[in-house]
Write an enzyme that holds these catalytic residues in place. Structure first.
Site, PDB file in Angstrom:
ATOM      1  CG  ASP A  37      -0.254   0.082   2.966  1.00 23.42           C
ATOM      2  OD1 ASP A  37       1.091  -0.035   2.443  1.00 23.42           O
ATOM      3  OD2 ASP A  37      -1.058   0.399   3.097  1.00 23.42           O
ATOM      4  CG  HIS A 244      20.949   2.619 -19.482  1.00 22.41           C
ATOM      5  ND1 HIS A 244      19.247   1.890 -20.884  1.00 22.41           N
ATOM      6  CD2 HIS A 244      21.156   3.737 -20.061  1.00 22.41           C
ATOM      7  CE1 HIS A 244      19.205   3.146 -21.528  1.00 22.41           C
ATOM      8  NE2 HIS A 244      20.495   3.747 -21.454  1.00 22.41           N
ATOM      9  CG  ASP A 261      24.531  10.610 -17.880  1.00 19.17           C
ATOM     10  OD1 ASP A 261      23.358  11.019 -16.879  1.00 19.17           O
ATOM     11  OD2 ASP A 261      24.419   9.506 -18.825  1.00 19.17           O
ATOM     12  CG  ASP A 272      20.725  13.661 -19.723  1.00 15.63           C
ATOM     13  OD1 ASP A 272      21.596  13.069 -18.904  1.00 15.63           O
ATOM     14  OD2 ASP A 272      20.404  12.977 -21.061  1.00 15.63           O
ATOM     15  CG  HIS A 355      25.942   6.000 -26.694  1.00 14.10           C
ATOM     16  ND1 HIS A 355      25.931   7.459 -27.382  1.00 14.10           N
ATOM     17  CD2 HIS A 355      26.082   5.224 -25.891  1.00 14.10           C
ATOM     18  CE1 HIS A 355      26.944   7.740 -26.403  1.00 14.10           C
ATOM     19  NE2 HIS A 355      27.068   6.901 -25.340  1.00 14.10           N
ATOM     20  CG  HIS A 359      18.600  12.407 -25.340  1.00 15.92           C
ATOM     21  ND1 HIS A 359      17.687  13.300 -24.247  1.00 15.92           N
ATOM     22  CD2 HIS A 359      19.548  11.835 -24.538  1.00 15.92           C
ATOM     23  CE1 HIS A 359      18.511  13.373 -23.459  1.00 15.92           C
ATOM     24  NE2 HIS A 359      19.408  12.267 -22.629  1.00 15.92           N
ATOM     25  CG  HIS A 366      15.473   9.982 -23.333  1.00 21.20           C
ATOM     26  ND1 HIS A 366      15.705   8.355 -23.111  1.00 21.20           N
ATOM     27  CD2 HIS A 366      16.962   9.721 -23.071  1.00 21.20           C
ATOM     28  CE1 HIS A 366      17.149   8.699 -23.381  1.00 21.20           C
ATOM     29  NE2 HIS A 366      17.406   9.211 -22.759  1.00 21.20           N
ATOM     30  CD  GLU A 394      24.217  11.177 -24.729  1.00 21.84           C
ATOM     31  OE1 GLU A 394      24.242  11.036 -23.642  1.00 21.84           O
ATOM     32  OE2 GLU A 394      22.283  11.482 -24.403  1.00 21.84           O
ATOM     33  CE1 TYR A 398      30.627   5.015 -22.181  1.00 22.73           C
ATOM     34  CE2 TYR A 398      30.085   5.029 -24.767  1.00 22.73           C
ATOM     35  CZ  TYR A 398      29.111   5.113 -23.778  1.00 22.73           C
ATOM     36  OH  TYR A 398      29.003   6.628 -23.326  1.00 22.73           O
ATOM     37  NE  ARG A 415      26.668   9.144 -21.298  1.00 26.35           N
ATOM     38  CZ  ARG A 415      26.578   7.787 -20.762  1.00 26.35           C
ATOM     39  NH1 ARG A 415      27.099   6.547 -21.525  1.00 26.35           N
ATOM     40  NH2 ARG A 415      26.149   7.513 -18.947  1.00 26.35           N
ATOM     41  CD  GLU A 417      24.417  13.483 -21.166  1.00 23.99           C
ATOM     42  OE1 GLU A 417      22.996  13.772 -21.537  1.00 23.99           O
ATOM     43  OE2 GLU A 417      24.225  12.596 -19.961  1.00 23.99           O
TER      44      GLU A 417
END
Length: 448
Positions: A37, A244, A261, A272, A355, A359, A366, A394, A398, A415, A417
Protein backbone atom coordinates in the site's frame (compact mmCIF):
# COMPACT_ATOMS: atom_id res chain seq x y z
CA UNK A 1 6.80 29.15 -10.69
CA UNK A 2 5.45 29.59 -14.19
CA UNK A 3 2.71 32.29 -14.33
CA UNK A 4 -0.85 31.13 -14.97
CA UNK A 5 -1.08 33.14 -18.19
CA UNK A 6 1.72 31.08 -19.76
CA UNK A 7 -0.34 27.91 -19.42
CA UNK A 8 -3.37 29.77 -20.79
CA UNK A 9 -1.35 30.78 -23.85
CA UNK A 10 -0.32 27.18 -24.44
CA UNK A 11 -3.90 25.98 -24.18
CA UNK A 12 -4.99 28.66 -26.63
CA UNK A 13 -2.33 27.58 -29.12
CA UNK A 14 -3.46 23.99 -28.85
CA UNK A 15 -7.11 24.97 -29.30
CA UNK A 16 -6.25 26.90 -32.45
CA UNK A 17 -4.60 23.80 -33.95
CA UNK A 18 -7.46 21.38 -33.23
CA UNK A 19 -9.59 22.33 -36.21
CA UNK A 20 -13.36 23.02 -36.15
CA UNK A 21 -15.73 21.07 -33.91
CA UNK A 22 -13.00 19.22 -32.00
CA UNK A 23 -12.54 18.33 -28.34
CA UNK A 24 -9.17 17.47 -26.80
CA UNK A 25 -9.02 15.13 -23.80
CA UNK A 26 -5.80 15.08 -21.74
CA UNK A 27 -5.55 12.97 -18.58
CA UNK A 28 -2.78 13.22 -16.04
CA UNK A 29 -0.78 10.22 -14.87
CA UNK A 30 -2.18 7.73 -12.37
CA UNK A 31 -0.54 6.91 -9.07
CA UNK A 32 1.55 3.72 -8.92
CA UNK A 33 2.06 1.32 -6.04
CA UNK A 34 5.65 0.65 -5.05
CA UNK A 35 4.74 -2.27 -2.83
CA UNK A 36 1.59 -3.33 -1.02
CA UNK A 37 0.00 0.00 0.00
CA UNK A 38 2.99 2.32 -0.48
CA UNK A 39 3.03 4.51 -3.59
CA UNK A 40 5.91 5.84 -5.64
CA UNK A 41 6.35 9.61 -5.31
CA UNK A 42 3.75 11.10 -7.61
CA UNK A 43 4.75 12.74 -10.87
CA UNK A 44 2.07 14.02 -13.25
CA UNK A 45 1.77 13.40 -16.97
CA UNK A 46 4.08 15.72 -18.94
CA UNK A 47 1.46 16.82 -21.48
CA UNK A 48 -0.97 17.62 -18.67
CA UNK A 49 1.69 19.54 -16.72
CA UNK A 50 2.66 21.48 -19.84
CA UNK A 51 -0.90 22.72 -20.24
CA UNK A 52 -1.89 23.28 -16.60
CA UNK A 53 1.00 23.20 -14.12
CA UNK A 54 -1.43 21.22 -11.92
CA UNK A 55 0.26 18.33 -10.14
CA UNK A 56 -2.54 16.42 -8.42
CA UNK A 57 -3.47 12.92 -9.60
CA UNK A 58 -6.93 11.86 -10.83
CA UNK A 59 -7.47 14.78 -13.18
CA UNK A 60 -8.53 15.39 -16.78
CA UNK A 61 -8.25 18.52 -18.92
CA UNK A 62 -10.64 19.21 -21.81
CA UNK A 63 -10.11 21.88 -24.46
CA UNK A 64 -12.45 22.61 -27.35
CA UNK A 65 -11.74 24.39 -30.62
CA UNK A 66 -13.06 27.67 -29.22
CA UNK A 67 -10.47 27.53 -26.45
CA UNK A 68 -12.94 26.74 -23.66
CA UNK A 69 -11.17 24.71 -20.97
CA UNK A 70 -12.69 22.34 -18.43
CA UNK A 71 -10.89 20.56 -15.61
CA UNK A 72 -12.02 17.46 -13.77
CA UNK A 73 -10.17 17.04 -10.48
CA UNK A 74 -10.44 15.49 -7.05
CA UNK A 75 -13.09 17.09 -4.83
CA UNK A 76 -12.21 18.52 -1.44
CA UNK A 77 -12.36 15.74 1.16
CA UNK A 78 -11.29 16.51 4.71
CA UNK A 79 -10.80 12.87 5.66
CA UNK A 80 -8.49 12.19 2.69
CA UNK A 81 -6.69 15.50 2.98
CA UNK A 82 -5.62 14.57 6.51
CA UNK A 83 -3.71 11.66 5.02
CA UNK A 84 -2.71 12.83 1.53
CA UNK A 85 -2.55 16.63 1.64
CA UNK A 86 -4.76 19.55 0.72
CA UNK A 87 -6.57 19.33 -2.60
CA UNK A 88 -7.31 22.30 -4.84
CA UNK A 89 -10.85 21.16 -5.57
CA UNK A 90 -13.12 22.18 -8.47
CA UNK A 91 -14.42 25.25 -6.62
CA UNK A 92 -11.00 26.94 -6.52
CA UNK A 93 -9.54 25.52 -9.72
CA UNK A 94 -10.84 28.08 -12.26
CA UNK A 95 -9.28 31.07 -10.51
CA UNK A 96 -6.12 29.25 -9.45
CA UNK A 97 -5.39 27.71 -12.85
CA UNK A 98 -7.00 30.21 -15.21
CA UNK A 99 -9.48 27.71 -16.67
CA UNK A 100 -13.12 28.26 -17.57
CA UNK A 101 -14.88 25.52 -15.61
CA UNK A 102 -14.15 22.67 -13.23
CA UNK A 103 -16.01 19.58 -12.04
CA UNK A 104 -15.34 16.77 -9.60
CA UNK A 105 -13.58 13.81 -11.20
CA UNK A 106 -16.55 11.79 -9.97
CA UNK A 107 -18.68 13.55 -12.63
CA UNK A 108 -16.39 12.62 -15.52
CA UNK A 109 -18.49 9.79 -16.96
CA UNK A 110 -21.63 11.92 -16.68
CA UNK A 111 -20.19 15.06 -18.28
CA UNK A 112 -17.97 13.67 -21.06
CA UNK A 113 -20.82 12.49 -23.32
CA UNK A 114 -22.40 15.92 -22.98
CA UNK A 115 -19.17 17.64 -23.96
CA UNK A 116 -18.56 15.24 -26.87
CA UNK A 117 -22.05 15.73 -28.30
CA UNK A 118 -22.08 17.55 -31.66
CA UNK A 119 -18.32 17.50 -31.97
CA UNK A 120 -16.74 16.17 -35.15
CA UNK A 121 -13.36 15.08 -33.81
CA UNK A 122 -12.13 13.79 -30.48
CA UNK A 123 -8.39 14.31 -29.89
CA UNK A 124 -6.46 12.37 -27.27
CA UNK A 125 -2.88 11.17 -26.72
CA UNK A 126 -2.70 7.75 -28.34
CA UNK A 127 -0.86 4.86 -26.65
CA UNK A 128 0.12 6.84 -23.55
CA UNK A 129 -2.58 5.96 -21.01
CA UNK A 130 -3.68 2.38 -20.56
CA UNK A 131 -7.43 1.99 -20.99
CA UNK A 132 -8.05 5.56 -22.22
CA UNK A 133 -9.11 4.41 -25.68
CA UNK A 134 -11.70 2.04 -24.23
CA UNK A 135 -13.00 4.77 -21.96
CA UNK A 136 -13.41 7.17 -24.87
CA UNK A 137 -15.28 4.48 -26.82
CA UNK A 138 -17.62 4.10 -23.85
CA UNK A 139 -18.33 7.86 -23.82
CA UNK A 140 -18.85 7.86 -27.58
CA UNK A 141 -21.25 4.95 -27.18
CA UNK A 142 -23.44 7.07 -24.94
CA UNK A 143 -23.44 9.86 -27.54
CA UNK A 144 -24.33 7.44 -30.35
CA UNK A 145 -27.44 6.40 -28.49
CA UNK A 146 -28.73 9.96 -28.97
CA UNK A 147 -28.16 10.14 -32.74
CA UNK A 148 -31.89 9.65 -33.45
CA UNK A 149 -32.56 12.72 -31.31
CA UNK A 150 -30.42 14.80 -33.68
CA UNK A 151 -27.21 14.68 -31.65
CA UNK A 152 -24.05 14.30 -33.71
CA UNK A 153 -21.40 11.84 -32.54
CA UNK A 154 -17.73 12.50 -33.35
CA UNK A 155 -16.71 10.36 -36.30
CA UNK A 156 -12.98 11.13 -36.26
CA UNK A 157 -10.22 10.55 -33.73
CA UNK A 158 -6.86 12.30 -33.80
CA UNK A 159 -3.62 11.68 -31.96
CA UNK A 160 -2.99 14.69 -29.74
CA UNK A 161 0.66 13.75 -29.25
CA UNK A 162 1.59 14.99 -32.71
CA UNK A 163 0.25 18.48 -31.96
CA UNK A 164 1.66 18.74 -28.46
CA UNK A 165 5.04 17.26 -29.38
CA UNK A 166 5.73 20.05 -31.84
CA UNK A 167 4.60 22.64 -29.30
CA UNK A 168 6.82 21.22 -26.58
CA UNK A 169 9.82 20.82 -28.84
CA UNK A 170 10.49 24.57 -28.93
CA UNK A 171 10.83 25.91 -25.40
CA UNK A 172 9.49 29.30 -24.35
CA UNK A 173 11.40 31.72 -22.14
CA UNK A 174 9.80 30.41 -18.94
CA UNK A 175 10.80 26.85 -19.76
CA UNK A 176 14.36 27.85 -20.60
CA UNK A 177 14.70 29.78 -17.34
CA UNK A 178 13.65 26.69 -15.39
CA UNK A 179 15.97 24.45 -17.39
CA UNK A 180 18.91 26.78 -16.82
CA UNK A 181 18.28 26.67 -13.08
CA UNK A 182 17.98 22.88 -13.14
CA UNK A 183 21.28 22.76 -15.02
CA UNK A 184 22.99 24.94 -12.42
CA UNK A 185 21.78 22.72 -9.59
CA UNK A 186 22.94 19.59 -11.40
CA UNK A 187 26.32 21.12 -12.16
CA UNK A 188 26.84 21.90 -8.48
CA UNK A 189 25.98 18.29 -7.67
CA UNK A 190 28.62 17.03 -10.10
CA UNK A 191 31.23 19.37 -8.64
CA UNK A 192 30.35 18.11 -5.16
CA UNK A 193 30.74 14.49 -6.29
CA UNK A 194 34.16 15.08 -7.82
CA UNK A 195 35.43 16.78 -4.69
CA UNK A 196 33.91 14.20 -2.34
CA UNK A 197 35.53 11.37 -4.26
CA UNK A 198 38.98 12.95 -4.09
CA UNK A 199 38.60 13.92 -0.42
CA UNK A 200 37.45 10.46 0.61
CA UNK A 201 40.30 8.68 -1.18
CA UNK A 202 42.87 11.22 0.06
CA UNK A 203 41.76 10.43 3.61
CA UNK A 204 42.33 6.71 3.01
CA UNK A 205 38.60 5.93 3.42
CA UNK A 206 36.49 3.56 1.35
CA UNK A 207 34.53 5.36 -1.34
CA UNK A 208 31.55 3.41 -2.67
CA UNK A 209 29.46 4.34 -5.69
CA UNK A 210 26.44 4.78 -3.46
CA UNK A 211 28.30 7.41 -1.42
CA UNK A 212 28.66 9.58 -4.50
CA UNK A 213 25.03 9.06 -5.40
CA UNK A 214 24.09 10.25 -1.91
CA UNK A 215 26.00 13.46 -2.56
CA UNK A 216 24.06 13.97 -5.79
CA UNK A 217 20.73 13.48 -4.06
CA UNK A 218 21.68 15.84 -1.24
CA UNK A 219 22.64 18.63 -3.63
CA UNK A 220 19.53 18.15 -5.77
CA UNK A 221 17.14 18.42 -2.85
CA UNK A 222 18.84 21.18 -0.91
CA UNK A 223 18.36 23.53 -3.87
CA UNK A 224 14.65 22.82 -4.24
CA UNK A 225 14.67 20.13 -6.90
CA UNK A 226 12.11 17.34 -6.60
CA UNK A 227 14.94 14.85 -7.07
CA UNK A 228 16.60 13.04 -9.98
CA UNK A 229 15.14 13.41 -13.46
CA UNK A 230 16.12 9.76 -14.14
CA UNK A 231 18.00 6.94 -12.45
CA UNK A 232 21.43 8.21 -11.42
CA UNK A 233 24.40 6.48 -13.03
CA UNK A 234 27.51 6.35 -10.87
CA UNK A 235 29.89 3.84 -12.43
CA UNK A 236 33.46 3.14 -11.38
CA UNK A 237 36.01 1.37 -13.55
CA UNK A 238 34.56 -1.43 -15.65
CA UNK A 239 31.02 -0.50 -14.60
CA UNK A 240 31.27 2.59 -16.81
CA UNK A 241 31.14 0.30 -19.84
CA UNK A 242 27.55 -0.60 -18.87
CA UNK A 243 25.49 2.21 -20.37
CA UNK A 244 22.57 2.13 -17.93
CA UNK A 245 24.47 1.04 -14.84
CA UNK A 246 23.02 2.17 -11.52
CA UNK A 247 25.07 3.18 -8.48
CA UNK A 248 25.75 0.10 -6.36
CA UNK A 249 28.17 -1.36 -3.82
CA UNK A 250 31.37 -1.15 -5.88
CA UNK A 251 34.34 0.35 -4.06
CA UNK A 252 36.01 3.06 -6.13
CA UNK A 253 39.76 2.50 -6.46
CA UNK A 254 42.34 5.25 -6.70
CA UNK A 255 43.21 4.58 -10.35
CA UNK A 256 39.63 4.23 -11.58
CA UNK A 257 37.75 6.53 -13.84
CA UNK A 258 34.30 7.38 -12.49
CA UNK A 259 31.43 8.09 -14.88
CA UNK A 260 28.53 10.04 -13.38
CA UNK A 261 25.40 10.59 -15.48
CA UNK A 262 22.87 12.47 -13.36
CA UNK A 263 20.56 15.45 -13.51
CA UNK A 264 17.84 16.89 -11.32
CA UNK A 265 14.21 17.62 -12.16
CA UNK A 266 12.98 21.11 -11.35
CA UNK A 267 9.30 22.09 -11.72
CA UNK A 268 8.92 19.08 -13.99
CA UNK A 269 11.89 19.90 -16.27
CA UNK A 270 14.88 17.62 -16.62
CA UNK A 271 18.58 18.35 -16.74
CA UNK A 272 21.06 15.75 -17.98
CA UNK A 273 24.81 15.92 -17.35
CA UNK A 274 27.55 13.32 -17.69
CA UNK A 275 31.10 13.80 -16.52
CA UNK A 276 33.93 11.30 -16.31
CA UNK A 277 36.76 12.01 -13.89
CA UNK A 278 39.75 10.24 -12.31
CA UNK A 279 38.84 9.03 -8.83
CA UNK A 280 42.10 10.30 -7.34
CA UNK A 281 42.10 13.54 -9.32
CA UNK A 282 44.79 12.61 -11.87
CA UNK A 283 44.28 10.99 -15.28
CA UNK A 284 46.73 8.29 -16.34
CA UNK A 285 48.32 8.76 -19.76
CA UNK A 286 45.97 6.23 -21.35
CA UNK A 287 42.90 7.71 -19.65
CA UNK A 288 43.89 11.21 -20.71
CA UNK A 289 44.44 10.12 -24.32
CA UNK A 290 40.96 8.61 -24.60
CA UNK A 291 39.36 11.44 -22.63
CA UNK A 292 40.82 14.05 -24.96
CA UNK A 293 39.36 12.24 -27.97
CA UNK A 294 35.89 12.24 -26.42
CA UNK A 295 36.29 15.87 -25.40
CA UNK A 296 37.26 16.82 -28.96
CA UNK A 297 34.29 14.86 -30.30
CA UNK A 298 31.95 16.78 -28.04
CA UNK A 299 33.44 20.07 -29.13
CA UNK A 300 32.86 19.07 -32.75
CA UNK A 301 29.21 18.32 -31.92
CA UNK A 302 28.89 21.72 -30.21
CA UNK A 303 30.22 23.48 -33.30
CA UNK A 304 27.70 21.60 -35.47
CA UNK A 305 24.69 22.64 -33.37
CA UNK A 306 22.84 25.73 -34.59
CA UNK A 307 19.51 26.75 -36.04
CA UNK A 308 19.23 25.50 -39.62
CA UNK A 309 21.51 22.50 -39.03
CA UNK A 310 20.10 18.99 -38.98
CA UNK A 311 19.56 16.93 -35.84
CA UNK A 312 22.05 14.34 -37.16
CA UNK A 313 24.80 16.91 -37.73
CA UNK A 314 26.18 16.89 -34.14
CA UNK A 315 26.25 13.08 -34.19
CA UNK A 316 28.02 12.95 -37.54
CA UNK A 317 30.57 15.51 -36.37
CA UNK A 318 31.27 13.57 -33.18
CA UNK A 319 31.56 10.23 -34.97
CA UNK A 320 34.14 11.63 -37.38
CA UNK A 321 36.37 12.73 -34.49
CA UNK A 322 35.85 9.49 -32.56
CA UNK A 323 36.63 7.36 -35.61
CA UNK A 324 39.88 9.21 -36.25
CA UNK A 325 40.73 9.05 -32.56
CA UNK A 326 40.25 5.28 -32.45
CA UNK A 327 42.69 4.96 -35.34
CA UNK A 328 45.18 7.33 -33.70
CA UNK A 329 44.98 5.42 -30.40
CA UNK A 330 45.54 2.09 -32.16
CA UNK A 331 42.19 0.68 -31.03
CA UNK A 332 41.34 0.37 -34.72
CA UNK A 333 43.95 0.02 -37.46
CA UNK A 334 44.02 0.92 -41.12
CA UNK A 335 44.97 -2.58 -42.27
CA UNK A 336 41.84 -4.12 -40.79
CA UNK A 337 39.47 -1.17 -40.77
CA UNK A 338 40.66 1.26 -43.44
CA UNK A 339 40.84 5.01 -43.10
CA UNK A 340 38.41 7.20 -41.21
CA UNK A 341 35.85 7.22 -44.04
CA UNK A 342 35.83 3.40 -44.04
CA UNK A 343 35.52 3.25 -40.26
CA UNK A 344 32.44 5.47 -40.47
CA UNK A 345 30.87 3.81 -43.51
CA UNK A 346 31.23 0.31 -42.01
CA UNK A 347 30.41 1.45 -38.45
CA UNK A 348 33.62 -0.09 -37.09
CA UNK A 349 33.49 2.59 -34.39
CA UNK A 350 30.28 1.07 -32.96
CA UNK A 351 32.30 -1.49 -31.00
CA UNK A 352 33.38 1.42 -28.81
CA UNK A 353 30.55 3.91 -29.41
CA UNK A 354 27.14 2.31 -29.70
CA UNK A 355 24.67 5.10 -28.89
CA UNK A 356 23.59 8.35 -30.48
CA UNK A 357 25.08 11.73 -29.57
CA UNK A 358 21.83 13.56 -28.82
CA UNK A 359 18.25 13.40 -27.67
CA UNK A 360 15.63 16.07 -27.01
CA UNK A 361 15.38 17.39 -23.44
CA UNK A 362 12.51 19.06 -21.62
CA UNK A 363 9.71 17.85 -19.37
CA UNK A 364 11.00 14.35 -20.09
CA UNK A 365 14.68 13.50 -20.06
CA UNK A 366 14.16 11.85 -23.45
CA UNK A 367 11.70 14.49 -24.46
CA UNK A 368 8.96 14.24 -27.06
CA UNK A 369 9.29 15.42 -30.65
CA UNK A 370 10.09 13.78 -33.96
CA UNK A 371 13.71 13.44 -35.02
CA UNK A 372 12.74 13.60 -38.70
CA UNK A 373 11.12 16.14 -41.01
CA UNK A 374 7.64 15.25 -42.21
CA UNK A 375 7.38 14.62 -45.93
CA UNK A 376 11.11 14.11 -46.49
CA UNK A 377 12.69 10.79 -47.37
CA UNK A 378 15.69 9.22 -45.59
CA UNK A 379 18.59 9.69 -45.39
CA UNK A 380 17.89 13.40 -45.91
CA UNK A 381 14.99 13.73 -43.49
CA UNK A 382 16.82 14.53 -40.25
CA UNK A 383 15.00 17.25 -38.29
CA UNK A 384 16.03 20.83 -38.98
CA UNK A 385 17.07 22.47 -35.71
CA UNK A 386 15.25 25.63 -34.66
CA UNK A 387 16.01 28.21 -31.99
CA UNK A 388 14.58 27.16 -28.64
CA UNK A 389 15.01 23.44 -29.14
CA UNK A 390 17.04 21.78 -26.38
CA UNK A 391 19.13 18.67 -26.95
CA UNK A 392 21.97 16.82 -25.29
CA UNK A 393 25.47 16.45 -26.74
CA UNK A 394 26.99 13.27 -25.30
CA UNK A 395 29.66 11.35 -27.22
CA UNK A 396 31.56 8.59 -25.48
CA UNK A 397 33.96 5.65 -25.81
CA UNK A 398 33.61 2.34 -23.96
CA UNK A 399 36.57 -0.04 -24.06
CA UNK A 400 36.21 -3.55 -22.69
CA UNK A 401 39.06 -6.03 -22.23
CA UNK A 402 39.96 -7.95 -25.39
CA UNK A 403 43.00 -9.64 -26.89
CA UNK A 404 43.41 -6.92 -29.53
CA UNK A 405 43.14 -4.04 -27.02
CA UNK A 406 46.25 -2.81 -25.14
CA UNK A 407 45.74 -3.46 -21.43
CA UNK A 408 46.14 0.19 -20.32
CA UNK A 409 42.81 0.90 -22.10
CA UNK A 410 40.84 -1.96 -20.53
CA UNK A 411 37.63 -1.25 -18.60
CA UNK A 412 37.57 2.38 -19.60
CA UNK A 413 34.18 4.07 -20.10
CA UNK A 414 34.17 7.79 -20.86
CA UNK A 415 31.17 9.97 -21.71
CA UNK A 416 30.83 13.76 -21.66
CA UNK A 417 27.34 15.24 -21.83
CA UNK A 418 26.00 18.77 -21.83
CA UNK A 419 22.58 20.31 -22.45
CA UNK A 420 22.44 22.67 -25.43
CA UNK A 421 19.85 25.33 -26.29
CA UNK A 422 19.76 25.85 -30.07
CA UNK A 423 20.36 29.47 -31.10
CA UNK A 424 20.64 31.18 -34.51
CA UNK A 425 24.45 31.25 -34.58
CA UNK A 426 25.26 28.24 -32.43
CA UNK A 427 24.10 26.87 -29.10
CA UNK A 428 24.09 27.80 -25.43
CA UNK A 429 25.59 25.11 -23.19
CA UNK A 430 23.62 25.54 -19.98
CA UNK A 431 25.52 22.86 -18.01
CA UNK A 432 29.06 24.19 -18.21
CA UNK A 433 29.21 25.29 -14.57
CA UNK A 434 30.96 21.95 -14.13
CA UNK A 435 34.26 21.72 -16.07
CA UNK A 436 34.86 19.51 -19.09
CA UNK A 437 38.52 20.19 -19.86
CA UNK A 438 40.76 17.52 -18.29
CA UNK A 439 43.14 20.05 -16.74
CA UNK A 440 40.25 21.99 -15.21
CA UNK A 441 38.82 18.78 -13.72
CA UNK A 442 42.20 17.91 -12.23
CA UNK A 443 42.58 21.44 -10.85
CA UNK A 444 39.13 21.32 -9.22
CA UNK A 445 39.81 17.95 -7.63
CA UNK A 446 43.26 19.00 -6.48
CA UNK A 447 41.62 21.65 -4.30
CA UNK A 448 40.10 18.83 -2.26
Amino acid sequence: MTPVHVYAQRRARLAASLGPNALAIIPTAPTHLRNRDSEYPYRGDSYFLYLTGFDEPNAYLLIDAQGHTTLFCQPRDESREIWDGIRLGPERAPQALGIDAAFSIEQLDEQLPLLLANQQTVCWPFATHEGLGQRIEKWLGVVRQKVRLGVRCPDQQRDLCALLDDMRLIKDDHELDIMRQAARISAQAHLRVMRTCAETLNQGLACHEYLLEAELLHEFRRHGSSGPAYGNIVAAGANACILHYRADQTVIRSGDLVLVDAGCELQGYASDITRTFPANGRFTDAQRAVYDVVCAAQEASVQATRAGARFNDPHDAAVKVLAQGLLDLGLLNTNAHGHVEDVIANKHYSRFYMHRTSHWLGLDVHDCGSYTEAGQEPPHNSRILQSGMVLTLEPGLYIRPAADIPEPFWNMGIRIEDDAVVQPQGCELITRDVPVNAREIEAWMANA
